[in-house]
Design an enzyme around this catalytic site. Sequence first.
Site, mmCIF file in Angstrom:
data_model
loop_
_atom_site.group_PDB
_atom_site.id
_atom_site.type_symbol
_atom_site.label_atom_id
_atom_site.label_comp_id
_atom_site.label_asym_id
_atom_site.label_seq_id
_atom_site.Cartn_x
_atom_site.Cartn_y
_atom_site.Cartn_z
ATOM 1 C CG HIS A 51 -1.950 -1.101 1.167
ATOM 2 N ND1 HIS A 51 -2.858 -1.244 0.138
ATOM 3 C CD2 HIS A 51 -2.186 -2.136 2.018
ATOM 4 C CE1 HIS A 51 -3.614 -2.307 0.359
ATOM 5 N NE2 HIS A 51 -3.216 -2.868 1.493
ATOM 6 C CG HIS A 64 -1.911 47.187 -15.138
ATOM 7 N ND1 HIS A 64 -1.199 46.108 -15.557
ATOM 8 C CD2 HIS A 64 -2.228 46.941 -13.832
ATOM 9 C CE1 HIS A 64 -1.088 45.221 -14.577
ATOM 10 N NE2 HIS A 64 -1.708 45.710 -13.517
#
Length: 464
Positions: A289, A367
């Site tokens: 696992h 901007h």
Amino acid sequence: MKINNQTTIKKEVSLYGVGLHTGQNVTLTFKPAPINHGFAFKRVDLEGEPIIPADASLVTNTDRGTSLEKNGVVIQTSEHVLAACVGMGVDNILLELNASEPPIMDGSSKFFVEALEEAGIVEQDAPRDEFIVEDVISFSDEETGSEILVMPSNEYQVTTMVDFGTKVLGTQNAYLNKMSDFKKEIADSRTFSFLHELEAMLTNGLIKGGDLNNAIVYVDKELSPDTMERLKEAFGKNEISIKPNGILDNLTLHYPNEAARHKLLDVIGDLALVGTHIRGKVIANKPGHTINTQFAKKLAKIIKAEKRNKVPKFDLNKPPLYDVTEIMNRLPHRPPFLLVDKIFELTDRSVIGTKNVTMNEPFFVGHFPGKPVMPGVLQIEAMAQTGGILALSTVDDPENYLTYFIKIDNVKFKQQVVPGDTLIFKLELISPIRRGICHMQGYAYANDKLACEAELMAKIVKTK
């Protein structure tokens, strides 16, 4: 016949049993789920009935099973039921539990497979997502000698090679060349342990729901009188003995290599946590696992990166599905705040649009005027407007509806967008539109690279 669409089940089905490690009585109910839902567990015994997705990133413990945890809510031993879902070709399902662990049943996936058959499997109106393996991907653990890899193949195949280093159970191999053979070849292979592990688990109270009908016990050491008495008490038996093949009695092996087949079952269940169908051949040497789930995490990251960076391919010079005039017929936005120019593709669950970013954009005036960069918030707005086309395509009179943001999540900006760039937007529904709520995953690309991404949620509202 190969199914290319997603699937779910027709009706609810329930199973009853006990959890192997908790010993708690538990009811597991399989429930149909919508497209793109995937596998998820629901704890109906807890307040709020929390849902835990079957996601590799949620793995917290791999000792004697794969445990998931989200916000303190735990699901234990998830792999056997998930393997059944993958093996039976189910894509979307909700697994309701009134305890932390599915019932162990006989230690295999057999009863889960039978429940899914009883529920019936149906196709859904959405294509199945699939990760097509094009290169070898591997993961190894030098300490244990475990290795797992996936290589190109025409379909999902799994091979396991195990070596337990004991006389009673040595080297075994198992393979599954067609997932359609899962029920016949793999599903009834039961979990197992060695006697020395069993003693330790009994001491630590880890198998309260165990008995000799749901686990094969390989006797790899001398069975002392004291151990014999403890086993009788634990399993509620008057007598316990060892069979000639080295296993405890009351159980007959289904296959000589049942242990390797069960390890293959575990690999399928653990790799279900990737969240996507795999088209490739998995080869696992000494799987467990821990390495299974570590490999699942690696695969999930690769798949996510590939999906994010997969730029939509289409001819920008071809006439669009919608030009700017048609877009204005469907959206209320107008210049200078209309931020999508063309729509090239539109389906019932996705949309692709573009915006040509020019120096004439009004936002460039203030901007970073010396180094013009498109504001990130306007990239998201342009993405949302493209998504608005998808959302409003679900109503007959889109001119009488508006879409309003109600949530933005997981926003990431990857590169600057500057004058001269063409932004390509792709948005896909994360879940079906219900009660006017539209939940989308959006990507924006520029210069063949991901520029930004976000999850967007909007509400469709009628205005007239």
